[in-house]
Write an enzyme that holds these catalytic residues in place. Structure first.
Site, PDB file in Angstrom:
ATOM      1  N   ARG A 114      15.979  37.106  89.275  1.00  0.00           N
ATOM      2  CA  ARG A 114      16.131  35.666  89.149  1.00  0.00           C
ATOM      3  C   ARG A 114      15.663  34.985  90.428  1.00  0.00           C
ATOM      4  NH1 ARG A 114      21.282  35.119  89.253  1.00  0.00           N
ATOM      5  NH2 ARG A 114      21.350  34.237  91.355  1.00  0.00           N
ATOM      6  N   TYR A 137       5.608  11.384  78.699  1.00  0.00           N
ATOM      7  CA  TYR A 137       5.955  12.402  77.713  1.00  0.00           C
ATOM      8  C   TYR A 137       7.381  12.172  77.195  1.00  0.00           C
ATOM      9  CZ  TYR A 137       7.473  16.991  76.065  1.00  0.00           C
ATOM     10  OH  TYR A 137       8.013  18.015  75.332  1.00  0.00           O
ATOM     11  N   LYS A 174       0.343  24.483  79.187  1.00  0.00           N
ATOM     12  CA  LYS A 174      -0.845  23.793  78.710  1.00  0.00           C
ATOM     13  C   LYS A 174      -2.120  24.388  79.312  1.00  0.00           C
ATOM     14  CE  LYS A 174       2.199  21.106  76.647  1.00  0.00           C
ATOM     15  NZ  LYS A 174       3.489  21.324  77.304  1.00  0.00           N
ATOM     16  N   ASP A 226       3.312  14.207  87.414  1.00  0.00           N
ATOM     17  CA  ASP A 226       3.059  15.161  86.331  1.00  0.00           C
ATOM     18  C   ASP A 226       1.542  15.253  86.168  1.00  0.00           C
ATOM     19  OD1 ASP A 226       2.616  16.438  83.896  1.00  0.00           O
ATOM     20  OD2 ASP A 226       4.378  15.563  82.940  1.00  0.00           O
TER      21      ASP A 226
END
Length: 381
Positions: free
Chosen positions: A46, A98, A195, A170
């Site tokens: 982690r 978004y 993406k 972003d």
């Protein structure tokens, strides 16, 4: 190194144990220690994983930053950014963003006392009007999702620095190949790695890239403490995808130009939103801060009928109707009922997100085939 060389080589070294040229998938949760606290830099996956470390270094290089930090999704990355703030703090965001980001801001964090202002960021003066003593960050998208609005990052950076604010950007729609917000004055760059960076519609991941050491350490603490980290298999797939990012983005942009021009001249199309058009709002700013204009396009239909939009999307053969974007295959989506359904209709329509708006993620197929697909689908209405 130039971008294409960095995409292939930055942050990546041959495996020291075997000489393997590809970064191995370190599919392990823990690491053996010689003595308590005496280890080889890795304790628990982690916190750190060698495959993830290679990807984080690679992403930092692509954005001309010092620190890359990966998360299990793009929203996981944005969530970490908002955890930098406290009740009573205020954040100014673009009014055209978004839908998932809007949902996270308004449905999750507003109830914890963080206040969000949504303004059209194509006008920097409107951003300045919302700044007060509680403002801590400006959050921008450019090009925006789905209206392709262009935000002047240099102007926003000047405003942010003059008021001691963080500027987060972003950069998903542009990718590091087309735009580098850190070079334009941003403090935080966010990517939905799902993406263009992954590029093959087979991974869900997010990332942040920053330069400032203290800010990086705060975000790395949140990454580890909250645990929204990607697995090594996904990190391997993104590392592989990034090796062709520059070639893919060139083709996405080339095809985007062809498809945008075709749609602009189609008799059944009302408006086309693509920043490469000279009459697109803030085109000159896009030209100054982007290397090309990408493969994301939105368009609305004459008559603005929801049923017409549905008919067009149901008639495509190559443009697959699906969430997401940025893969090698072309996709279409209906923001009003899909990605932006969480935004109230009256708020959507204020920015031009009408019922007939269709968003295209133009892939890297042959452009003539894509034009033919559009011609057939539009002929059905």
């Amino acid at each position: 190194m130039k971008f294409g060389t960095k995409a292939i080589h930055s942050g990546v070294e041959p495996d020291p144990s075997t000489g393997a040229i590809m970064t191995p998938i370190y599919q392990t949760s823990t690491y053996v220690q010689r003595s308590p606290g005496d280890h080889q830099g890795y304790e628990y996956s982690r916190t750190h994983n060698p495959t993830r470390s290679a990807l984080q270094n690679n992403l930092a290089a692509l954005e001309n930053g010092k620190h890359g930090i990966c998360f299990s999704s793009g929203l996981g990355a944005i969530d970490a950014v908002i955890k930098l703030f406290n009740p009573g703090d205020e954040i100014i965001s673009t009014s055209d963003l978004y839908g998932g980001t809007y949902r996270l801001f308004t449905k999750v964090y507003e109830k914890y006392g963080i206040k969000f202002h949504f303004v059209p960021m194509t006008n920097v003066d409107l951003v300045a009007e919302k700044i007060n003593e509680n403002t801590k960050m400006i959050w921008a998208e450019t090009p925006t999702n789905p209206m392709m609005n262009i935000v002047d990052l240099r102007a926003l950076s000047k405003l942010a620095k003059g008021n001691n604010l963080l500027l987060g950007v972003d950069n998903t729609f542009a990718s590091p190949f087309l735009q580098n917000p850190l070079d334009l004055g941003a403090d935080i760059v966010m990517h939905s790695v799902t993406k263009y960076l992954g590029g093959h519609s087979d991974v869900v991941m997010g990332a942040l890239v920053v330069n400032e050491d203290e800010l990086a350490q705060r975000l790395i603490f949140i990454q580890n403490a909250c645990g929204a980290v990607p697995g090594p298999q996904d990190c391997f797939l993104v590392l592989r995808g990034i090796k062709t990012l520059h070639i893919r983005m060139e083709r996405h942009s080339q095809n985007g130009k062809t498809i945008a021009a075709y749609l602009k001249n189609h008799p059944k199309v009302e408006k086309v939103y693509w920043p490469g058009f000279e009459d697109h709002p803030n085109h000159d700013i896009a030209k100054s801060q982007m290397r090309d204009f990408g493969g994301m396009i939105s368009f609305s239909l004459k008559g603005n009928k929801l049923e017409d939009a549905r008919k067009v999307m149901e008639s495509f053969k190559l443009f697959s109707l699906a969430e997401s974007l940025g893969g090698v295959e072309s996709l279409c989506g209906h923001p009003a009922t899909m990605t932006h359904a969480s935004i109230p209709k009256e708020e959507r329509e204020k920015v031009g997100l009408v019922d007939s708006l269709i968003r295209l993620s133009v892939g890297i197929e042959d452009a003539e085939d894509l034009k033919n697909d559009l011609a057939f689908a539009l002929s059905r209405i």
